[in-house]
Design a protein around this motif. Structure first.
Motif, PDB file in Angstrom:
ATOM      1  N   LEU A   1       1.230  -1.437  -0.444  1.00 57.54           N
ATOM      2  CA  LEU A   1      -0.025  -0.049  -0.424  1.00 57.54           C
ATOM      3  C   LEU A   1       0.844   1.619  -0.049  1.00 57.54           C
ATOM      4  O   LEU A   1       1.410   0.902   0.519  1.00 57.54           O
ATOM      5  CB  LEU A   1      -0.930   0.211   1.012  1.00 57.54           C
ATOM      6  N   PRO A   2       0.598   2.050  -0.614  1.00 54.44           N
ATOM      7  CA  PRO A   2       1.086   3.863  -0.432  1.00 54.44           C
ATOM      8  C   PRO A   2       1.262   4.039   0.816  1.00 54.44           C
ATOM      9  O   PRO A   2      -0.566   3.578   1.352  1.00 54.44           O
ATOM     10  CB  PRO A   2       0.445   4.179  -1.727  1.00 54.44           C
ATOM     11  N   ILE A   3       1.964   5.401   1.004  1.00 56.50           N
ATOM     12  CA  ILE A   3       1.231   6.158   2.362  1.00 56.50           C
ATOM     13  C   ILE A   3       0.541   6.433   1.847  1.00 56.50           C
ATOM     14  O   ILE A   3       0.015   7.017   1.387  1.00 56.50           O
ATOM     15  CB  ILE A   3       3.020   6.506   2.766  1.00 56.50           C
ATOM     16  N   GLY A   4      -0.207   6.625   3.283  1.00 55.95           N
ATOM     17  CA  GLY A   4      -1.863   7.550   3.296  1.00 55.95           C
ATOM     18  C   GLY A   4      -2.603   6.976   4.111  1.00 55.95           C
ATOM     19  O   GLY A   4      -3.951   8.179   4.467  1.00 55.95           O
ATOM     20  N   ASP A   5      -2.445   5.656   3.839  1.00 51.44           N
ATOM     21  CA  ASP A   5      -3.810   4.975   4.199  1.00 51.44           C
ATOM     22  C   ASP A   5      -3.498   5.864   6.297  1.00 51.44           C
ATOM     23  O   ASP A   5      -2.040   5.371   6.275  1.00 51.44           O
ATOM     24  CB  ASP A   5      -4.489   3.569   4.042  1.00 51.44           C
ATOM     25  N   ASP A   6      -4.193   4.029   6.904  1.00 54.64           N
ATOM     26  CA  ASP A   6      -3.780   4.749   8.070  1.00 54.64           C
ATOM     27  C   ASP A   6      -2.561   4.195   8.834  1.00 54.64           C
ATOM     28  O   ASP A   6      -2.073   3.409   9.464  1.00 54.64           O
ATOM     29  CB  ASP A   6      -4.806   4.030   8.760  1.00 54.64           C
ATOM     30  N   ALA A   7      -2.743   2.684   7.273  1.00 52.26           N
ATOM     31  CA  ALA A   7      -1.396   0.995   7.897  1.00 52.26           C
ATOM     32  C   ALA A   7      -1.171   1.395   6.981  1.00 52.26           C
ATOM     33  O   ALA A   7      -2.042   0.965   5.545  1.00 52.26           O
ATOM     34  CB  ALA A   7      -1.699   0.177   8.558  1.00 52.26           C
ATOM     35  N   ALA A   8       0.444   0.143   6.665  1.00 53.34           N
ATOM     36  CA  ALA A   8       0.684  -0.403   5.574  1.00 53.34           C
ATOM     37  C   ALA A   8       0.626  -1.742   5.542  1.00 53.34           C
ATOM     38  O   ALA A   8       0.495  -2.419   6.826  1.00 53.34           O
ATOM     39  CB  ALA A   8       1.712   0.499   4.758  1.00 53.34           C
ATOM     40  N   ALA A   9      -0.067  -2.220   4.125  1.00 52.74           N
ATOM     41  CA  ALA A   9       0.117  -3.825   3.737  1.00 52.74           C
ATOM     42  C   ALA A   9       0.810  -4.816   3.218  1.00 52.74           C
ATOM     43  O   ALA A   9       1.544  -3.564   1.759  1.00 52.74           O
ATOM     44  CB  ALA A   9      -1.438  -3.962   3.933  1.00 52.74           C
ATOM     45  N   TRP A  10       1.055  -5.596   4.021  1.00 52.04           N
ATOM     46  CA  TRP A  10       2.262  -6.007   2.774  1.00 52.04           C
ATOM     47  C   TRP A  10       1.786  -7.978   3.178  1.00 52.04           C
ATOM     48  O   TRP A  10       1.517  -8.245   3.952  1.00 52.04           O
ATOM     49  CB  TRP A  10       3.192  -6.268   3.143  1.00 52.04           C
ATOM     50  N   LYS A  11       2.054  -8.698   1.955  1.00 57.77           N
ATOM     51  CA  LYS A  11       1.949  -9.931   2.018  1.00 57.77           C
ATOM     52  C   LYS A  11       2.933 -10.781   2.401  1.00 57.77           C
ATOM     53  O   LYS A  11       4.132 -10.355   1.857  1.00 57.77           O
ATOM     54  CB  LYS A  11       1.908 -11.008   0.708  1.00 57.77           C
ATOM     55  N   PRO A  12       2.704 -10.695   3.991  1.00 61.51           N
ATOM     56  CA  PRO A  12       4.305 -11.769   4.580  1.00 61.51           C
ATOM     57  C   PRO A  12       4.457 -13.188   3.940  1.00 61.51           C
ATOM     58  O   PRO A  12       3.574 -13.850   3.495  1.00 61.51           O
ATOM     59  CB  PRO A  12       3.826 -11.890   6.180  1.00 61.51           C
ATOM     60  N   SER A  13       6.094 -13.247   3.047  1.00 63.61           N
ATOM     61  CA  SER A  13       5.762 -15.077   3.575  1.00 63.61           C
ATOM     62  C   SER A  13       5.464 -16.509   3.879  1.00 63.61           C
ATOM     63  O   SER A  13       5.447 -15.981   5.487  1.00 63.61           O
ATOM     64  CB  SER A  13       7.649 -15.067   3.096  1.00 63.61           C
TER      65      SER A  13
END
Lengths: 295, 295
Positions: free
Chosen positions: A1-13
């Motif tokens: 997710l780009p910066i700007g939301d309340d948090a950033a998200a990623w898919k962990p391995s």
């Protein structure tokens, strides 16, 4: 997710553990503006966090940054600071995914890094075994020599832009013969006792590899270079406890891969306490390294 | 992993995304010691971060804490601060896995939280659609009334120990009819324009639910309670954009589950800008909420 939301998200391995570490640096406590450019301040803040991730045998993935900016901090300063962070982040494939900027009295930089490591490759401080060899990934004391005014290129570079040993950490993490690992942020005299204590063992330090710039500076001040390098902090080399049977083979592969030796500095054994060899004599180590709260 | 290694490790869920957020609070910028106990300062710092995680529809999992402690900060103060953090962390099942304590000029608290959310449940600010209803998870203005000296229990509690809307965020996150979400940290007047802009839409705010303590305080100062609540920050309620067709059903389920309504406050439509209804007239919103850097 780009910066700007309340948090950033990623898919962990799916096959890895996640690891996380947070470090804070405060102006006039951990650095001064006179000694460093803003770019260097940013670089070093990220480097010291990356070093913690490297010490777990992990690969850094993303970072968040909380900046407290003092009243004299201009936009140009902030951009310079960010350039230092961003340059190292790109070089190490770390995504800066978010953070916070707030007013403060002094410049304050808190960085959190998330990394990933296969569970079988993760190294802790507490895994060392009796008879393990203690080894470090590079020579010691150059950062301190830079702090102490050495004009040698080695000392300046190590002091201002220390290279976190990420590839070395992953290499050592991948070996079953490496039983414990940590990074050397406070110096051998503080960090070897920590590793030994965490593993419930005693340690002897025979001899540490002294960086040429540190040797020159210690000699010019009539200080024992071994003593100087033992107490020098912020080298951000890795300290590992390695099975004595595997050490020769592993250090050969290490040197071939990284172009410098894996330096043995001593060993672990049953008991407690840390001794330093002075010729034929073993002296108990005085724990005199860097401790922020003790200052 | 226990604290003590260079980093903490955890096993992320295989079916979820990870989310991360970082917030920093600085004494005399975000809080003062006169206004809050150390326990409240710790609680609020964690609560505002948890609110960001809630806004993604995510469940918080772990936190790291970087504390900068000023010269007048005693061990008792630190323990009290930690008690505030720890109490809320236990209550929300968040593991404190690490951090850093450094000297600073002012008390500084940087918290990073990692959470988890099913990819399909994650809500962003940018997902709202034209004709969506804007709704909030609670009445507004009580925290500000507490700041402004209201002695009402509601205002004191909301100001000192705001409850992050984690369960509400997960409930709304699980609904496909909720298209966008964020938390109200800076107030409706700042945050509705953010959500509308991120989604490329315009918004009208018809009426916001004013907390009784805020209504009383505004009336006592001859301020329009609607205006007061629009500009009030730190309520940490959630703002959601919800499909108009599903709103009735969803708000019924919300009220059954949480014992209070999901309050509609306006709607989104094609265009840009945010208007506020004053009787029959729509006035453009003045963005006058709280902005730390603008102070």
């Amino acid at each position: 997710l780009p910066i700007g939301d309340d948090a950033a998200a990623w898919k962990p391995s799916r096959s890895h553990l996640s690891v996380i570490t947070t470090d804070a640096l405060v102006e006039d406590v951990h650095f001064t503006r006179n000694a460093f450019s803003f770019e260097e301040i940013g670089y070093r803040a990220l480097a010291s966090n990356l070093s913690d991730i490297a010490a777990m045998g992990a690969m850094p993935v993303l970072a968040t940054i909380a900046l407290g900016i003092g009243p004299e901090c201009t936009t140009d300063h902030l951009l310079e600071l960010y350039r230092g962070i961003d340059g190292l982040a790109r070089g190490t494939n770390v995504a800066i995914v978010g953070g916070d900027i707030v007013r403060a009295q002094n410049l304050t930089i808190s960085i959190t890094i998330v990394g990933e490591v296969r569970a079988s490759n993760m190294k802790r401080r507490s895994g060392a075994r009796a008879r393990d060899i203690l080894a470090v990934t590079g020579t010691l004391g150059a950062s301190r020599a830079g702090l102490d005014g050495s004009s040698a290129h080695e000392a300046r570079a190590k002091h201002r832009t220390p290279v976190p040993r990420i590839a070395e950490g992953r290499f050592l993490g991948a070996s079953r013969s490496v039983h414990a690992m940590m990074d050397l942020s406070d110096g051998i005299a503080m960090d070897v006792p920590r590793l030994a204590r965490a593993s419930g063992l005693a340690a002897t330090i025979d001899r540490v590899p002294v960086a040429p710039s540190a040797e020159a500076l210690a000699n010019s001040r009539a200080i024992d270079p071994q003593h100087y390098a033992l107490e020098a902090g912020e080298d951000f080399e890795l300290l590992a406890a390695i099975s004595p049977r595997a050490f020769g083979y592993l250090s050969g592969r290490f040197e071939k891969r990284f172009g410098r030796p894996l330096y043995p500095i001593g060993h672990l054994y049953e008991g407690s306490g840390v001794n330093v060899r002075k010729g034929e004599i073993l002296e108990p180590l005085a724990e005199t390294g860097w401790d922020h709260l003790a200052q």
